[in-house]
Write a protein that holds these residues in place. Structure first.
Motif, PDB file in Angstrom:
ATOM      1  N   MET A  48     -27.683 -12.535  18.174  1.00 21.65           N
ATOM      2  CA  MET A  48     -27.650 -12.538  16.713  1.00 21.65           C
ATOM      3  C   MET A  48     -27.204 -11.157  16.222  1.00 21.65           C
ATOM      4  O   MET A  48     -27.518 -10.155  16.852  1.00 21.65           O
ATOM      5  N   VAL A  49     -26.492 -11.124  15.099  1.00 23.83           N
ATOM      6  CA  VAL A  49     -26.182  -9.857  14.417  1.00 23.83           C
ATOM      7  C   VAL A  49     -26.665  -9.981  12.976  1.00 23.83           C
ATOM      8  O   VAL A  49     -26.287 -10.935  12.275  1.00 23.83           O
ATOM      9  N   GLY A  50     -27.497  -9.032  12.537  1.00 24.66           N
ATOM     10  CA  GLY A  50     -28.027  -9.105  11.178  1.00 24.66           C
ATOM     11  C   GLY A  50     -28.383  -7.731  10.641  1.00 24.66           C
ATOM     12  O   GLY A  50     -28.331  -6.736  11.363  1.00 24.66           O
ATOM     13  N   ASP A  51     -28.739  -7.701   9.371  1.00 21.52           N
ATOM     14  CA  ASP A  51     -28.999  -6.418   8.700  1.00 21.52           C
ATOM     15  C   ASP A  51     -30.423  -6.276   8.189  1.00 21.52           C
ATOM     16  O   ASP A  51     -30.771  -5.227   7.642  1.00 21.52           O
ATOM     17  N   LEU A  85     -33.806 -15.175  20.689  1.00 22.66           N
ATOM     18  CA  LEU A  85     -32.518 -14.482  20.726  1.00 22.66           C
ATOM     19  C   LEU A  85     -32.697 -12.980  20.574  1.00 22.66           C
ATOM     20  O   LEU A  85     -33.512 -12.526  19.776  1.00 22.66           O
ATOM     21  N   ALA A  86     -31.855 -12.211  21.253  1.00 16.60           N
ATOM     22  CA  ALA A  86     -31.768 -10.784  20.974  1.00 16.60           C
ATOM     23  C   ALA A  86     -31.029 -10.596  19.655  1.00 16.60           C
ATOM     24  O   ALA A  86     -30.109 -11.350  19.342  1.00 16.60           O
ATOM     25  N   CYS A  87     -31.422  -9.580  18.877  1.00 14.34           N
ATOM     26  CA  CYS A  87     -30.746  -9.313  17.604  1.00 14.34           C
ATOM     27  C   CYS A  87     -30.250  -7.872  17.540  1.00 14.34           C
ATOM     28  O   CYS A  87     -31.010  -6.933  17.763  1.00 14.34           O
ATOM     29  N   VAL A  88     -28.972  -7.747  17.246  1.00 12.97           N
ATOM     30  CA  VAL A  88     -28.347  -6.446  17.014  1.00 12.97           C
ATOM     31  C   VAL A  88     -28.360  -6.190  15.509  1.00 12.97           C
ATOM     32  O   VAL A  88     -28.010  -7.086  14.730  1.00 12.97           O
ATOM     33  N   GLY A  89     -28.752  -4.988  15.087  1.00 18.83           N
ATOM     34  CA  GLY A  89     -28.813  -4.677  13.664  1.00 18.83           C
ATOM     35  C   GLY A  89     -27.637  -3.852  13.186  1.00 18.83           C
ATOM     36  O   GLY A  89     -27.024  -3.127  13.966  1.00 18.83           O
ATOM     37  N   VAL A  90     -27.314  -4.001  11.895  1.00 19.99           N
ATOM     38  CA  VAL A  90     -26.367  -3.109  11.225  1.00 19.99           C
ATOM     39  C   VAL A  90     -27.059  -2.545   9.977  1.00 19.99           C
ATOM     40  O   VAL A  90     -27.949  -3.190   9.403  1.00 19.99           O
ATOM     41  N   LEU A  91     -26.640  -1.334   9.570  1.00 20.20           N
ATOM     42  CA  LEU A  91     -27.321  -0.622   8.484  1.00 20.20           C
ATOM     43  C   LEU A  91     -26.760  -0.968   7.103  1.00 20.20           C
ATOM     44  O   LEU A  91     -27.215  -0.428   6.097  1.00 20.20           O
ATOM     45  N   THR A  92     -25.786  -1.871   7.057  1.00 15.58           N
ATOM     46  CA  THR A  92     -25.039  -2.135   5.835  1.00 15.58           C
ATOM     47  C   THR A  92     -25.828  -2.849   4.739  1.00 15.58           C
ATOM     48  O   THR A  92     -25.378  -2.915   3.595  1.00 15.58           O
ATOM     49  N   GLU A  99     -36.638   0.812  10.476  1.00 11.05           N
ATOM     50  CA  GLU A  99     -37.199  -0.475  10.064  1.00 11.05           C
ATOM     51  C   GLU A  99     -36.672  -1.609  10.944  1.00 11.05           C
ATOM     52  O   GLU A  99     -37.412  -2.538  11.285  1.00 11.05           O
ATOM     53  N   LEU A 100     -35.384  -1.542  11.305  1.00 12.95           N
ATOM     54  CA  LEU A 100     -34.802  -2.581  12.170  1.00 12.95           C
ATOM     55  C   LEU A 100     -35.348  -2.448  13.596  1.00 12.95           C
ATOM     56  O   LEU A 100     -35.681  -3.448  14.237  1.00 12.95           O
ATOM     57  N   ASP A 101     -35.455  -1.205  14.071  1.00 12.69           N
ATOM     58  CA  ASP A 101     -36.060  -0.962  15.389  1.00 12.69           C
ATOM     59  C   ASP A 101     -37.482  -1.523  15.440  1.00 12.69           C
ATOM     60  O   ASP A 101     -37.860  -2.201  16.392  1.00 12.69           O
ATOM     61  N   ASP A 102     -38.263  -1.213  14.403  1.00 15.44           N
ATOM     62  CA  ASP A 102     -39.659  -1.677  14.353  1.00 15.44           C
ATOM     63  C   ASP A 102     -39.747  -3.194  14.428  1.00 15.44           C
ATOM     64  O   ASP A 102     -40.685  -3.748  15.011  1.00 15.44           O
ATOM     65  N   ALA A 103     -38.792  -3.873  13.788  1.00 15.18           N
ATOM     66  CA  ALA A 103     -38.811  -5.336  13.783  1.00 15.18           C
ATOM     67  C   ALA A 103     -38.428  -5.897  15.153  1.00 15.18           C
ATOM     68  O   ALA A 103     -38.716  -7.056  15.445  1.00 15.18           O
ATOM     69  N   GLY A 104     -37.762  -5.064  15.970  1.00 18.08           N
ATOM     70  CA  GLY A 104     -37.414  -5.503  17.325  1.00 18.08           C
ATOM     71  C   GLY A 104     -35.927  -5.615  17.609  1.00 18.08           C
ATOM     72  O   GLY A 104     -35.545  -6.252  18.607  1.00 18.08           O
ATOM     73  N   ALA A 105     -35.094  -4.989  16.792  1.00 22.83           N
ATOM     74  CA  ALA A 105     -33.647  -5.014  17.062  1.00 22.83           C
ATOM     75  C   ALA A 105     -33.380  -4.351  18.421  1.00 22.83           C
ATOM     76  O   ALA A 105     -33.979  -3.321  18.735  1.00 22.83           O
ATOM     77  N   VAL A 106     -32.466  -4.950  19.204  1.00 29.98           N
ATOM     78  CA  VAL A 106     -32.191  -4.403  20.542  1.00 29.98           C
ATOM     79  C   VAL A 106     -31.191  -3.248  20.477  1.00 29.98           C
ATOM     80  O   VAL A 106     -31.089  -2.459  21.433  1.00 29.98           O
ATOM     81  N   ALA A 107     -30.464  -3.127  19.394  1.00 25.18           N
ATOM     82  CA  ALA A 107     -29.545  -2.010  19.173  1.00 25.18           C
ATOM     83  C   ALA A 107     -29.199  -2.024  17.695  1.00 25.18           C
ATOM     84  O   ALA A 107     -29.273  -3.072  17.051  1.00 25.18           O
ATOM     85  N   VAL A 108     -28.840  -0.871  17.130  1.00 23.00           N
ATOM     86  CA  VAL A 108     -28.502  -0.788  15.708  1.00 23.00           C
ATOM     87  C   VAL A 108     -27.216   0.011  15.547  1.00 23.00           C
ATOM     88  O   VAL A 108     -27.064   1.086  16.148  1.00 23.00           O
ATOM     89  N   TYR A 109     -26.291  -0.515  14.730  1.00 21.27           N
ATOM     90  CA  TYR A 109     -25.011   0.143  14.475  1.00 21.27           C
ATOM     91  C   TYR A 109     -24.860   0.383  12.981  1.00 21.27           C
ATOM     92  O   TYR A 109     -25.468  -0.315  12.166  1.00 21.27           O
ATOM     93  N   ARG A 110     -24.013   1.357  12.659  1.00 23.99           N
ATOM     94  CA  ARG A 110     -23.808   1.706  11.252  1.00 23.99           C
ATOM     95  C   ARG A 110     -23.286   0.511  10.437  1.00 23.99           C
ATOM     96  O   ARG A 110     -23.795   0.196   9.379  1.00 23.99           O
ATOM     97  N   ASP A 111     -22.270  -0.159  10.952  1.00 27.43           N
ATOM     98  CA  ASP A 111     -21.632  -1.281  10.254  1.00 27.43           C
ATOM     99  C   ASP A 111     -20.875  -2.106  11.295  1.00 27.43           C
ATOM    100  O   ASP A 111     -20.845  -1.736  12.475  1.00 27.43           O
ATOM    101  N   SER A 147     -22.520  -2.579  24.072  1.00 26.95           N
ATOM    102  CA  SER A 147     -23.530  -3.231  23.222  1.00 26.95           C
ATOM    103  C   SER A 147     -24.025  -4.526  23.851  1.00 26.95           C
ATOM    104  O   SER A 147     -23.386  -5.079  24.752  1.00 26.95           O
ATOM    105  N   PRO A 148     -25.162  -5.027  23.386  1.00 23.89           N
ATOM    106  CA  PRO A 148     -25.645  -6.340  23.859  1.00 23.89           C
ATOM    107  C   PRO A 148     -24.620  -7.450  23.605  1.00 23.89           C
ATOM    108  O   PRO A 148     -24.565  -8.415  24.372  1.00 23.89           O
ATOM    109  N   VAL A 149     -23.807  -7.316  22.568  1.00 25.34           N
ATOM    110  CA  VAL A 149     -22.764  -8.319  22.312  1.00 25.34           C
ATOM    111  C   VAL A 149     -21.690  -8.239  23.418  1.00 25.34           C
ATOM    112  O   VAL A 149     -21.258  -9.264  23.951  1.00 25.34           O
TER     113      VAL A 149
END
Lengths: 226, 226
Positions: A163-166, A179-186, A193-205, A216-218
């Motif tokens: 999954m990819v979400g913000d 599912l693993a979820c990758v976060g974006v800061l957009t 906050e995304l790390d705390d929720a359990g995002a497996v990696a976070v990208y700017r956009d 990346s996990p993707v």
């Protein structure tokens, strides 16, 4: 389930720059009904279903007015339609994923009219293999229903998808769906906050995710395509 | 400098709920001038001076159009004036601080017309001992000039004062002025971002700071009043 893999992507705040418009539209709706809320409290709840959001922000409200609040949000949000733009790299990411052979699924519970506007702004229909909508799930995020529908649409299991979400709600729904979820800061929600929720990696956009896709996990998921 | 102590408070996003309106007003201004930006990038820069913000977001822009961008922001922001509300506990906090014997100084570089609107919304003039404005400092936050002007207005040194703000720029300006800064989450900037900038404590909103005042850096300052 075979050789296929799927990338499920949230759209609001992840692929198109709409979260702040939703927060402001809800703020106007709440003020109109006389409810004292702060914009940041609404912003932090964008991406969850509107029923769940109302329960979180106004647990003791008169539920008989929910349809008025919803209609007011819809009206105020529509005033922003002309300003909606894709986020940096959103189209390129979708097209790259599709060319790589992944199923590309928009996993959203946006209502039909909003979704039409978002897809028109995104202008990447050629890259999509499936799109969910509010009709596909009883319960919106953070419940996993919409992601289960997206997996069904792609014909893959949770272990063959990312999954990819913000928002925290994307991450939590993904987790409930296995599912693993990758976060974006957009969407305006911070890395912590995304790390705390359990995002497996976070990208700017989306552009930053595409730039670092191999690590990346993707990218790891795509390497499983034969 | 005597027995006096001062609490310097940012106003936008700290005492009144305006950060999201500023972010949207800047977004409209940038779009109008054809600049592709994201709302979250603007949101994260609210609270710094607008010149510094333009330099950060558009380092290579035609500076001859800066006055057009500024004027567009002013116009789009004014459309939100009717929606501006004080944040939870803002008035109570200011009045409690004043009754405790502290100098209470609004440390802002908002331009005069905006500041008039913010003060009218806040409706706590009786609690204020001084207010700075854009006329009081050459350089806005994150430069420390406005905080130096606020300390001057209060007649105290940096060691007899604490800052309260909602943005990284408040925390950084306070640090440069030799002041501890307490953060609030009401501007939409996360606890981790404020911690990273160097906030000595972070509260949900002014009401939460007031509820926990005795244990806070502000409470410790107040106990130095004879």
């Amino acid at each position: 389930m075979g050789d296929s893999v799927a990338v499920l992507l949230d759209i609001d705040g992840t692929l198109v720059d709409t979260n702040y418009f939703h927060a402001l539209a809800w703020y106007r709706a709440f003020r109109q009904e006389g409810h004292p809320v702060t914009v940041t409290d609404l912003h932090r709840r964008i991406g969850m279903g509107s029923d769940q959001m109302l329960d979180a922000v106004l647990p003791d409200r008169d539920r008989g007015r929910d349809d008025v609040l919803q209609a007011a949000h819809t009206e105020h949000y529509a005033a922003f339609f002309g300003l909606i733009r894709p986020l940096p790299g959103a189209r390129d990411l979708l097209r790259h994923l599709r060319r790589s052979g992944a199923q590309v699924v928009l996993a959203t519970s946006a209502p039909p009219e909003e979704l039409r506007v978002l897809r028109r702004s995104l202008a990447a229909e050629d890259a999509l293999t499936a799109v969910t909508s509010s009709a596909d799930a009883e319960n919106a995020k953070p419940e996993p229903d919409i992601l289960a529908a997206a997996l069904d649409a792609a014909g893959v299991g949770a272990e063959e998808a990312v999954m990819v979400g913000d928002s925290r709600w994307d991450v939590l729904a993904a987790s409930k769906a296995g599912l693993a979820c990758v976060g974006v800061l957009t969407g305006g929600i911070s890395r912590a906050e995304l790390d705390d929720a359990g995002a497996v990696a976070v990208y700017r956009d989306p552009a930053d995710l595409l730039d670092h896709l191999d690590d990346s996990p993707v990218g790891r998921l795509l390497r499983r395509i034969p």
